[in-house]
Design an enzyme around this catalytic site. Structure first.
Site, PDB file in Angstrom:
ATOM      1  CE  LYS A 117      -5.606  -8.282   3.414  1.00 35.97           C
ATOM      2  NZ  LYS A 117      -4.787  -7.619   4.464  1.00 35.97           N
TER       3      LYS A 117
HETATM    4  C1  E4P Z   1      -3.418  -4.613   4.698  1.00 31.83           C
HETATM    5  O1  E4P Z   1      -4.369  -5.120   4.220  1.00 31.83           O
HETATM    6  C2  E4P Z   1      -2.036  -5.087   4.480  1.00 31.83           C
HETATM    7  O2  E4P Z   1      -1.896  -6.407   4.896  1.00 31.83           O
HETATM    8  C3  E4P Z   1      -1.090  -4.174   5.192  1.00 31.83           C
HETATM    9  O3  E4P Z   1      -1.429  -2.839   4.839  1.00 31.83           O
HETATM   10  C4  E4P Z   1       0.362  -4.469   4.935  1.00 31.83           C
HETATM   11  O4  E4P Z   1       1.136  -3.451   5.497  1.00 31.83           O
HETATM   12  P1  E4P Z   1       2.706  -3.609   5.774  1.00 31.83           P
HETATM   13  O5  E4P Z   1       3.414  -3.586   4.476  1.00 31.83           O
HETATM   14  O6  E4P Z   1       3.043  -2.403   6.619  1.00 31.83           O
HETATM   15  O7  E4P Z   1       2.874  -4.896   6.521  1.00 31.83           O
END
Ligand code: E4P
Length: 217
Positions: A83
């Site tokens: 990521k």
């Molecule tokens: C996933 O890859 C993201 O980091 C995650 O869905 C973020 O979610 P949030 O906005 O609930 O923290």
């Protein structure tokens, strides 16, 4: 459509992968921080349970640092997806990592402009954060719609991964709009399965079956 589980909790991963329907896992630094275990240890533990893409996020904010982290993560397991945050340095790193064949998930995406740039730089996945847009009175699903349309128009290969999912409708609407993947927190994955009419209907069938059993010789 693919479903990823949005968690770094190993017990949840083991529990919900037994139910089938799940294809991979996404983590982020906040999810890892909840677990009280090192990133490397947890990612390797997840890789033993999950035979699918596992997103692992860099924490460097300069391209050289991101590239170094990404190369290290990619050696941990063949299913690692790195990521990369959607910032200028991230875009520079993305271009180089794509050329090296390292799988990437461009994260913290909040606009279609960001989505086009990520696709042009060869991102494997793109994570628009629908819930966080809704949180500030914007329309997360409208962004998914825009990006899916743009990617179709130009046949970009980057997969749209609906992230920051807050409720089952986010998953259903992502599917309707043609998102390739939704990454779903465990509590919401469970909600996708449950329906009160299913529970009520099953109870009625089982109660009636008790009456039938009494008649059997
Ligand atoms: C996933 O890859 C993201 O980091 C995650 O869905 C973020 O979610 P949030 O906005 O609930 O923290």
């Amino acid at each position: 459509m693919q479903f990823f589980l949005d968690t770094a909790n190993l017990e949840d991963i083991k529990k919900y992968f037994e139910w089938g329907a799940l294809d991979g896992v996404t983590t982020n630094p906040s999810l890892i921080a909840k677990e009280g275990v090192s990133l490397e240890k947890r990612i390797k533990e997840i890789a033993e349970v999950v035979d699918g893409p596992i997103s692992t996020e860099v924490v460097s904010t300069d391209a050289a640092g991101m590239i170094e982290e990404a190369r290290k993560f990619a050696k941990w397991h063949k299913n690692i997806v790195v990521k990369i945050p959607m910032i200028e340095e991230g875009v520079k790193a993305l271009k180089i990592l794509s050329a090296e064949g390292i799988k990437t998930n461009v994260t913290l995406v909040f606009s279609s402009g960001q989505a086009i740039i990520a696709a042009k730089n060869g991102a494997t996945y793109l994570s628009p954060f629908v819930g966080r847009l809704d949180d500030i009175s914007e329309d997360g699903m409208a962004l998914i719609h825009e990006i899916v349309t743009i990617y179709k128009n130009y046949d970009y290969k980057t997969k749209v991964l609906a992230a920051s999912i807050r409720h089952p409708r986010h998953v259903i609407e992502s599917a309707q709009l043609g998102a390739d993947v939704a990454t779903i927190p465990p509590a919401i994955f469970e909600k996708l399965i449950k329906h009160p009419l299913t529970d009520k209907g099953l109870k009625a069938f089982l109660d009636d079956w008790e009456k039938v059993k009494k008649l059997q010789v």
